[in-house]
Enzyme design. Structure first.
Site, PDB file in Angstrom:
ATOM      1  CG  HIS A 170      73.308 -59.410  16.397  1.00  0.00           C
ATOM      2  ND1 HIS A 170      73.916 -58.300  15.843  1.00  0.00           N
ATOM      3  CD2 HIS A 170      73.262 -60.350  15.401  1.00  0.00           C
ATOM      4  CE1 HIS A 170      74.222 -58.542  14.573  1.00  0.00           C
ATOM      5  NE2 HIS A 170      73.840 -59.774  14.286  1.00  0.00           N
ATOM      6  CG  HIS A 206      70.672 -58.910  10.911  1.00  0.00           C
ATOM      7  ND1 HIS A 206      70.848 -59.719   9.813  1.00  0.00           N
ATOM      8  CD2 HIS A 206      71.751 -59.109  11.709  1.00  0.00           C
ATOM      9  CE1 HIS A 206      71.986 -60.388   9.947  1.00  0.00           C
ATOM     10  NE2 HIS A 206      72.556 -60.042  11.087  1.00  0.00           N
ATOM     11  CD  GLU A 240      74.113 -56.973   9.754  1.00  0.00           C
ATOM     12  OE1 GLU A 240      74.080 -57.020  11.005  1.00  0.00           O
ATOM     13  OE2 GLU A 240      74.738 -57.802   9.053  1.00  0.00           O
TER      14      GLU A 240
END
Length: 364
Positions: free
Chosen positions: A124, A193, A330
């Site tokens: 991420h 998310h 996602e």
């Protein structure tokens, strides 16, 4: 005839309820910066999103009896988000959502290193990615636009990149539009998310919810959750959600891929042409009657079944977020794409504009 036209015009104009937008201060960061929270509201949906991480804080929709209830995990104070560095609740991770193997990639002959924060990989965007930045927010019609300028070298990524995320609400549909530009070649992969539990945040697990994913293939992973490189058919495997399947019905079967992910934590290769808004997934909760339909322009969707939630994170009202108490869908490019030239490209060059759209539509 004039009366009939007037009635039809009135009916059309009220068919989709317009959203009101208000905002206030949600709290302050340790450096004293104010975190702003925006509320998008109409009779069907009420969503709260904040500047810190461009996050969805809460999202209330109606159940089959018309009762409103929050269906995403989060906290009621900014301190909860500041203490939680692992869940990414409701955030927009970046610059690169998902994993990059060993935190390394090569672009135009030069190798770049991203900090390792999910050993042995980068996850991420690194330990100080977009999810932990305070974006700038401004009201737009029926929504809010968040903007973040990521400087050249930020977390090891090349180029100064300006990212925008727009949340708008029309009727029972939330639309998320991402865009970005850069002054040097770079890579980008943005998503949201949010963790969904259609029975209500903190109300049991999602193991009984029924899931459909519009994907005939998925990307198998190694023991560190990096794609092996092949696209495997879902047919005949626990990853076949081409027809509605209960999330928990096969989640604990003896399967190497499920062992690697501690459950579902895999990228599914969506049908149809990337770049065009099309069906991605649908979730149905029998207890509440709520349905979530996801559409996206992205080539993939990462289905995560909340395997690493363990009850240590506490939501509003003291509710513990236990294992598999929510799921994530996602919408994004595939993991480790910068190292996989055969995957859809995540490269962004000067003069280009990254563009991605995802919608969440709620019904019951």
């Amino acid at each position: 005839m004039k009366l009939l036209c007037a009635v039809l015009l009135c009916t059309t104009s009220t068919a989709i309820a317009h959203a009101s937008v208000t905002h206030s201060t949600f709290g302050k960061l340790p450096n004293g910066a104010a975190v702003e929270i925006y509320t998008l509201k109409n009779p069907s949906v009420e969503m709260r999103v904040m500047t810190y991480g461009a996050r969805v804080v809460s999202l209330a929709t109606k159940d089959r009896d018309g009762k409103m209830g929050n269906v995403v995990l989060g906290y009621d104070k900014i301190e909860g988000y500041l203490k939680d560095s692992s869940s990414y609740f409701g955030s927009v991770p970046g610059r690169y959502a998902n994993r990059i193997a060993l935190g390394k990639f090569t672009l135009e002959g030069k190798q770049y290193q991203i900090p390792i924060n999910n050993a042995p990989n980068a996850l991420h965007g690194g330990p100080d990615g977009f999810a932990s930045r305070n974006w700038t927010g401004k009201e737009i019609p029926e929504g809010v636009e968040f903007t973040l300028v990521s400087p050249d070298g930020d977390q090891g990524f090349p180029g100064t990149m300006t990212a925008h995320v727009r949340y708008t609400l029309a009727g029972n549909t939330v639309r998320i539009v991402y865009s970005a530009t850069t002054d040097k070649p770079t890579v980008v992969n943005l998503t949201n998310h949010s963790y969904f539990n259609l029975a209500g945040a903190g109300n049991g697990t999602i193991l009984d919810e029924k899931l459909t994913i519009d994907a005939d293939k998925f990307t198998p992973i190694d023991a560190t959750s990096i794609p092996l490189g092949n696209l495997a058919p879902v047919a005949g495997t626990p990853f076949d959600f081409t027809k509605p399947e209960t999330v928990g019905s096969r989640i604990d079967v003896d399967n190497e891929q499920l062992k690697h992910g501690k459950g579902y934590d895999h990228n599914f290769v969506l049908r149809g042409k990337a770049g065009v808004l099309r069906p991605a997934a649908k979730v149905y909760d029998a207890k509440s009657g709520r349905v979530l339909t996801v559409e996206t322009s992205e080539p993939g969707v990462q289905f995560y079944s909340g395997n690493f939630l363990d009850g240590s994170l506490i939501g509003p009202g003291g509710v513990k977020y236990v294992k598999r108490s929510a799921l994530c869908l996602e919408t994004q490019h595939y993991p480790d794409s910068p190292n996989r030239p055969d995957f859809p490209s995540t490269e962004l060059k000067p003069g280009q504009t990254y563009h991605s759209e995802t919608t969440w539509t709620f019904s019951n």
